[in-house]
Scaffold this motif. Structure first.
Motif, PDB file in Angstrom:
ATOM      1  N   PRO A 172       9.906  70.370  26.152  1.00  0.00           N
ATOM      2  CA  PRO A 172      10.994  69.839  26.985  1.00  0.00           C
ATOM      3  C   PRO A 172      10.764  70.153  28.462  1.00  0.00           C
ATOM      4  O   PRO A 172      10.492  71.301  28.825  1.00  0.00           O
ATOM      5  CB  PRO A 172      12.233  70.561  26.451  1.00  0.00           C
ATOM      6  CG  PRO A 172      11.722  71.782  25.775  1.00  0.00           C
ATOM      7  CD  PRO A 172      10.356  71.459  25.263  1.00  0.00           C
ATOM      8  N   GLN A 173      10.885  69.130  29.316  1.00  0.00           N
ATOM      9  CA  GLN A 173      10.609  69.295  30.743  1.00  0.00           C
ATOM     10  C   GLN A 173      11.731  70.055  31.453  1.00  0.00           C
ATOM     11  O   GLN A 173      11.538  70.573  32.531  1.00  0.00           O
ATOM     12  CB  GLN A 173      10.437  67.915  31.405  1.00  0.00           C
ATOM     13  CG  GLN A 173       9.254  67.128  30.876  1.00  0.00           C
ATOM     14  CD  GLN A 173       7.955  67.892  31.042  1.00  0.00           C
ATOM     15  OE1 GLN A 173       7.599  68.296  32.149  1.00  0.00           O
ATOM     16  NE2 GLN A 173       7.237  68.121  29.945  1.00  0.00           N
ATOM     17  N   GLY A 174      12.894  70.092  30.858  1.00  0.00           N
ATOM     18  CA  GLY A 174      14.028  70.779  31.492  1.00  0.00           C
ATOM     19  C   GLY A 174      13.938  72.293  31.392  1.00  0.00           C
ATOM     20  O   GLY A 174      14.758  73.006  31.972  1.00  0.00           O
ATOM     21  N   GLY A 259      15.256  67.088  29.110  1.00  0.00           N
ATOM     22  CA  GLY A 259      14.063  66.479  29.690  1.00  0.00           C
ATOM     23  C   GLY A 259      13.935  66.716  31.185  1.00  0.00           C
ATOM     24  O   GLY A 259      13.006  66.222  31.813  1.00  0.00           O
ATOM     25  N   GLY A 260      14.900  67.439  31.763  1.00  0.00           N
ATOM     26  CA  GLY A 260      14.821  67.734  33.182  1.00  0.00           C
ATOM     27  C   GLY A 260      15.136  66.537  34.059  1.00  0.00           C
ATOM     28  O   GLY A 260      14.841  66.548  35.254  1.00  0.00           O
ATOM     29  N   ALA A 261      15.760  65.499  33.498  1.00  0.00           N
ATOM     30  CA  ALA A 261      16.099  64.326  34.309  1.00  0.00           C
ATOM     31  C   ALA A 261      17.472  64.518  34.944  1.00  0.00           C
ATOM     32  O   ALA A 261      18.189  65.465  34.621  1.00  0.00           O
ATOM     33  CB  ALA A 261      16.099  63.071  33.434  1.00  0.00           C
ATOM     34  N   GLU A 262      17.805  63.614  35.808  1.00  0.00           N
ATOM     35  CA  GLU A 262      19.111  63.697  36.457  1.00  0.00           C
ATOM     36  C   GLU A 262      20.209  63.344  35.447  1.00  0.00           C
ATOM     37  O   GLU A 262      20.046  62.421  34.648  1.00  0.00           O
ATOM     38  CB  GLU A 262      19.154  62.730  37.638  1.00  0.00           C
ATOM     39  CG  GLU A 262      20.330  62.991  38.557  1.00  0.00           C
ATOM     40  CD  GLU A 262      19.962  62.697  40.012  1.00  0.00           C
ATOM     41  OE1 GLU A 262      20.782  62.098  40.705  1.00  0.00           O
ATOM     42  OE2 GLU A 262      18.838  63.051  40.426  1.00  0.00           O
ATOM     43  N   LEU A 263      21.338  64.058  35.532  1.00  0.00           N
ATOM     44  CA  LEU A 263      22.429  63.828  34.596  1.00  0.00           C
ATOM     45  C   LEU A 263      23.177  62.560  34.993  1.00  0.00           C
ATOM     46  O   LEU A 263      23.686  62.445  36.106  1.00  0.00           O
ATOM     47  CB  LEU A 263      23.370  65.035  34.615  1.00  0.00           C
ATOM     48  CG  LEU A 263      24.311  65.218  33.431  1.00  0.00           C
ATOM     49  CD1 LEU A 263      23.555  65.216  32.119  1.00  0.00           C
ATOM     50  CD2 LEU A 263      25.093  66.520  33.573  1.00  0.00           C
ATOM     51  N   GLY A 264      23.241  61.598  34.062  1.00  0.00           N
ATOM     52  CA  GLY A 264      23.874  60.316  34.386  1.00  0.00           C
ATOM     53  C   GLY A 264      25.321  60.248  33.948  1.00  0.00           C
ATOM     54  O   GLY A 264      25.957  61.268  33.686  1.00  0.00           O
ATOM     55  N   SER A 265      25.816  59.035  33.828  1.00  0.00           N
ATOM     56  CA  SER A 265      27.234  58.824  33.518  1.00  0.00           C
ATOM     57  C   SER A 265      27.566  59.207  32.077  1.00  0.00           C
ATOM     58  O   SER A 265      28.723  59.409  31.730  1.00  0.00           O
ATOM     59  CB  SER A 265      27.601  57.363  33.774  1.00  0.00           C
ATOM     60  OG  SER A 265      26.841  56.539  32.910  1.00  0.00           O
ATOM     61  N   SER A 266      26.555  59.273  31.218  1.00  0.00           N
ATOM     62  CA  SER A 266      26.815  59.585  29.805  1.00  0.00           C
ATOM     63  C   SER A 266      27.567  60.895  29.643  1.00  0.00           C
ATOM     64  O   SER A 266      28.427  61.031  28.780  1.00  0.00           O
ATOM     65  CB  SER A 266      25.495  59.661  29.034  1.00  0.00           C
ATOM     66  OG  SER A 266      25.058  58.379  28.700  1.00  0.00           O
ATOM     67  N   PHE A 267      27.215  61.862  30.502  1.00  0.00           N
ATOM     68  CA  PHE A 267      27.846  63.176  30.384  1.00  0.00           C
ATOM     69  C   PHE A 267      29.360  63.067  30.555  1.00  0.00           C
ATOM     70  O   PHE A 267      30.134  63.644  29.788  1.00  0.00           O
ATOM     71  CB  PHE A 267      27.252  64.132  31.417  1.00  0.00           C
ATOM     72  CG  PHE A 267      27.874  65.489  31.404  1.00  0.00           C
ATOM     73  CD1 PHE A 267      27.776  66.302  30.273  1.00  0.00           C
ATOM     74  CD2 PHE A 267      28.585  65.974  32.497  1.00  0.00           C
ATOM     75  CE1 PHE A 267      28.350  67.560  30.244  1.00  0.00           C
ATOM     76  CE2 PHE A 267      29.175  67.226  32.472  1.00  0.00           C
ATOM     77  CZ  PHE A 267      29.053  68.014  31.346  1.00  0.00           C
ATOM     78  N   LEU A 268      29.755  62.269  31.545  1.00  0.00           N
ATOM     79  CA  LEU A 268      31.181  62.077  31.788  1.00  0.00           C
ATOM     80  C   LEU A 268      31.838  61.424  30.571  1.00  0.00           C
ATOM     81  O   LEU A 268      32.942  61.796  30.147  1.00  0.00           O
ATOM     82  CB  LEU A 268      31.377  61.208  33.029  1.00  0.00           C
ATOM     83  CG  LEU A 268      32.790  61.224  33.613  1.00  0.00           C
ATOM     84  CD1 LEU A 268      33.133  62.605  34.149  1.00  0.00           C
ATOM     85  CD2 LEU A 268      32.902  60.175  34.720  1.00  0.00           C
TER      86      LEU A 268
END
Lengths: 293, 332
Positions: A172-174, A259-268
């Protein structure tokens, strides 16, 4: 009876025949504990909930078989799906597992949440809930505590799966922090959907029925999601369902965090779904809990 | 405020089409033991569950220690304790863990809950079994632990739902002693039972329930008196003397004397003991030798029969199968 060696018991057997007057040593001992039964200050909702959570963990100590579902089941899920789908879907197991691992963690943990319902059903049938419900405490605490205890079980399952994933080549990249944050999202969501199962458990009269209904809800949710494949490969109507499926958003959030990506709208969206489940099924559960039997 | 422990009016609880409780009025004073007596399925357990706030009545009101069980249920729960028909304990945990758990839930600190658990285990003679899982306890131990869990904080009112069902006589006596000790400590006890002897032994007052309704209420003596008489039983030494003995007894007692299936036995319902001695002397004067005679108060069984038209045993299954029937009652 071999357990009759305590001092209290010895006096009782010698001096307490039928219709004994008050005042035998055994009865004096009873009176003493009655007099000393002073009421401590009432505990708050958090403290009683944690006490019930502690009870769930004590049960694991006495009945360790309970851990099968949070250890063996996730391992089997991971191995099975990685090796069945890995080659076909991504060319190799190593490539697939980078995509698949966050999803299978979500799937396994969410599947395990079903056991919350059957556990409550069994507790109710054994009568121990009568005792809990007759106590002067914040009423939801028995259920909240049970869900908190289950959250610990979900954490165990997640940790086991992360371990298996790493062994299979998941990188995992995160990093550790990303993985932990991803797991936190999964735990939050799992705690929230637990309230659906508590409600069903209070609605149904047998743990088999509770299990059946839970399966019926969970199977389509877990498979018609973005856990196994990217939804772009699906027919339009199914892609639309996957898009609104809350599990897909949990998986997306977990993928982003791990994965170390930016957190998108899914989290909300996950937060909203979780709040919705608690706000709808929490009160429904408590409404049924008043007459639980 | 009033000084009644329990006051209900027109209490109704239905399960589907079954009216498990069908208009129950109770007025039970504080202090002592009050027994709710009735056969299986009479609605005893349901009444108790309503009073302990575990289930809500469909109609009518119930006040426990002056508080309404629906609108003021939390205050009721603060003051009462319930020992259910089936052990209300976590069977997977040890006895000690169960008591500590309840202690914590009442607000004891970790240490306080631990020492309270030890006190209770000791007083209930369970110290040695404290680390055993409850599922490995005998019926009597389980029942004692259950009662111990009910008095972690001393309640003003204790509900005991069939406290001795399924226990051996020795364990039953232990439970009876515990109940007597609690009453002498000032706790009011409401217990349900299907055993007439238990109500007779323990209870100050008895409410008889049948098919969801109260059919009689009073002390054991009052209930017996309501049947109106005791029973004289006489067995003659020589069967051939029976007709003569019957004639003498009938003349002296002035009541009907029945011939029993036992070819040497006669019975008669008598108002008191007054005429009995005279009648027995008359038998002696007539030269009739008796093998045995006895004068008994009516049993609660006879009371039950005279009130309901059927005996408690008519509908009461074997002790061992009571659990099953009660579960059916609840599932109905």
């Amino acid at each position: 009876m071999s357990e009759q060696t305590g001092t209290g018991r010895t006096t009782r057997t010698e001096t307490a025949p039928t219709g004994a007057n008050t005042g035998t040593p055994a009865q004096q001992a009873l009176l003493a504990v009655l007099v000393s039964g002073e009421r401590p200050p009432a505990p708050n909702a958090l403290s009683t909930s944690i006490t019930f959570g502690h009870r769930a963990l004590l049960k694991i100590r006495h009945v360790p078989e309970q851990l099968f579902d949070v250890t063996l089941f996730p391992i089997i899920m991971t191995l099975l799906f990685t090796f069945i789908f890995g080659g076909a879907l991504a060319g190799s197991v190593e490539d697939y597992i980078q995509f698949f691992m966050p999803g299978v963690i979500v799937q396994s943990v969410v599947m395990i949440t079903m056991y919350t319902g059957t556990t409550i059903r069994n507790d109710i049938e054994k009568g121990v809930f009568d005792r809990f419900r007759s106590l002067p405490i914040w009423r939801p605490s028995a259920l909240v505590g049970m869900l908190l205890g289950d959250t610990v079980r979900f954490l165990i399952a997640s940790a086991v799966m992360v371990g298996v994933g790493l062994l299979l080549g998941w990188r995992p990249q995160g990093g550790p922090v990303g993985v932990m944050l991803g797991i936190l999202v999964v735990l939050l969501f799992s705690f929230s959907i637990g309230w659906i199962w508590t409600f069903i458990a209070l609605l149904m009269r047998s743990s088999g029925a509770v299990m059946g209904v839970s399966m019926m809800v969970l199977m389509p949710l877990t498979f018609a999601s973005n856990i196994f494949v990217s939804p772009t490969t699906l027919p339009g109507w199914l892609e639309a369902f996957v898009g609104v499926n809350p599990l897909s958003h949990v998986v997306t959030s977990a993928r982003e965090l791990m994965g170390g990506a930016e957190l998108g709208s899914s989290f909300l969206i996950v937060l909203l779904w979780s709040a919705g489940f608690v706000l709808v099924f929490g009160p429904l559960t408590m409404w049924r809990y008043r007459d639980a039997r | 405020m009033n000084d009644l422990a329990i006051e209900t009016s027109g209490l109704v609880k239905t399960f589907g089409t079954t009216r498990a409780v069908d208009g129950v009025d109770l007025a039970i004073a504080r202090g002592g033991v009050h027994a709710v007596l009735g056969p299986n399925g009479a609605g005893k357990t349901t009444v108790m569950r309503v009073l302990a706030t575990l289930t809500r009545p469909d109609a009518g009101t119930a006040r426990v220690l002056g508080r309404d069980v629906v609108s003021d249920s939390k205050e009721v729960r603060r003051r009462v304790s319930l020992t259910g028909q089936f052990a209300s304990l976590d069977e997977d945990l040890t006895g000690r863990d169960n008591l500590r758990l309840i202690g914590r839930l009442f607000g004891y600190s970790g240490r306080g809950a631990r020492s309270r658990a030890e006190e209770l285990l000791d007083a209930f003679s369970l110290t040695d079994a404290g680390d055993k899982q409850v599922k490995k306890y005998s019926g009597g131990m389980r029942r004692r632990l259950d009662i111990a869990a009910s008095i972690v904080v001393t309640p003003e009112l204790l509900f005991l739902d069939e406290p001795t069902t399924g226990l051996d006589p020795r364990s039953r006596n232990e439970v009876w002693d515990i109940v007597r000790a609690m009453v002498s400590g000032g706790t009011t006890v409401l217990l349900t039972t299907q055993y007439l002897e238990e109500a007779d032994q323990l209870a100050d007052r008895i409410t008889v329930i049948d098919r969801g309704r109260v059919i009689a209420e009073g002390t054991s003596a009052e209930l017996k008196a309501s049947v109106g008489s005791g029973t004289l039983v006489v067995r003659v030494m020589d069967r051939a003397d029976r007709p003569a003995a019957r004639e003498v007894l009938g003349r002296e007692l002035g009541v009907e004397v029945r011939e029993e299936i036992d070819p040497s036995a006669l019975t008669a319902n008598v108002a008191g003991s007054a005429g009995v001695t005279r009648a027995l002397t008359a038998l002696e004067d007539a030269g009739i030798i008796l093998a045995q005679f006895s004068l008994g108060q009516p049993t609660l069984d006879e009371v039950f029969l005279s009130i309901t038209g059927h005996t408690a045993e008519d509908v009461e299954p074997e002790r061992g199968s009571t659990e099953k029937t009660s579960t059916e009652e609840q599932a109905a």
